[in-house]
Write an enzyme that holds these catalytic residues in place. Sequence first.
Site, PDB file in Angstrom:
ATOM      1  N   GLY A  36     -49.731   0.252 -22.020  1.00 17.58           N
ATOM      2  CA  GLY A  36     -49.155  -0.215 -20.753  1.00 17.58           C
ATOM      3  C   GLY A  36     -49.289   0.857 -19.674  1.00 17.58           C
ATOM      4  CG  HIS A  37     -47.093   4.536 -20.025  1.00 15.18           C
ATOM      5  ND1 HIS A  37     -46.612   4.509 -21.320  1.00 15.18           N
ATOM      6  CD2 HIS A  37     -46.001   4.621 -19.231  1.00 15.18           C
ATOM      7  CE1 HIS A  37     -45.308   4.574 -21.306  1.00 15.18           C
ATOM      8  NE2 HIS A  37     -44.896   4.638 -20.057  1.00 15.18           N
ATOM      9  CD  GLN A 155     -38.495   1.900 -12.793  1.00 13.20           C
ATOM     10  OE1 GLN A 155     -37.598   2.555 -13.298  1.00 13.20           O
ATOM     11  NE2 GLN A 155     -39.722   1.892 -13.265  1.00 13.20           N
ATOM     12  CB  SER A 188     -41.636   4.714 -24.690  1.00 14.46           C
ATOM     13  OG  SER A 188     -42.552   4.795 -23.626  1.00 14.46           O
TER      14      SER A 188
END
Length: 281
Positions: A36-37, A155, A188
């Site tokens: 994803g990152h 976010q 994570s």
Amino acid sequence: MIQFKRSADLRLWLDGKQDKGEKIGFVPTMGALHEGHIRVIETCRSHVDRTVCSIFVNPVQFNDPKDFENYPVSLEKDIEMLVNAGTDVLFLPSVPEIYPGGDKGLETYDLGDLETMLEGRYRPGHFQGVCQVMSRLLTIVKPDHLFMGQKDYQQCLVILRLIGILQMPVHFHTVPTVREADGLAQSSRNRRLNPDQRKNAVAISQTLRFIGEKLHPGELETIRKQALDKLDKAHFKTDYIEIAQASDLRPILTWNGRDKAIALIAAFQGAVRLIDNMMLN
Ligand code: AMP
């Protein structure tokens, strides 16, 4: 990939590039990197001349000290993944580098309802902490483009608001969520799930898809109850399931069949808190 620990050194390097007109993209992370990152990094690279990634586990955004202590760290592997993804710069600041005055006297930001709804309701102070670190990072990096994941949708809205408050000339990009083959959003925190919990965890994305399939104009409480039931059956302890306006996350109790709607879930599988969301239309 060049690594910087001090903001002054990073700034000097960036000044050299920005003076030449190079466009800087920024991807803030807390490390323990996964696909994803890396997708966020790749998206960034395709838009800019230089990609800066930061790894900083921000103590002030953890409302639960245990969650902070247990947050996974895998720096060596992270560095390897970032190099392979073609990242230009890794910023690895210490806590005093980000908060030279300690955690006292930090700015608070007017985030409106976003601060206290959904994640904000279950993680008091979380979004102030996110804004405190992001305001500092944005001031140091001064990126032209900022990239964040849709997985943390609230976010993204908070950061858009922060950019408005800080009046920074930065373009914000939301990157779609990367999922495992069975649909579980990459996170994570997934590495803290035991094999049984990992199997159960698929229920979150299944439930989000279920909500999307059942969505219809009119009252939505029945769908929400059925969705909650699905999570219960998969042994989740649910903080929230919400169907909301995508623009500002106000809950939609009765859908008019037109407004852009999003479903959001936060739920515990054992001690591991997972979040996910999906656009419904
Ligand atoms: P974190 O390290 O959890 O703070 O995440 C760093 C950035 O990666 C944030 O903008 C996240 O929204 C984004 N991100 C995390 N997981 C995913 C995912 N599965 N797909 C896309 N982006 C993600």
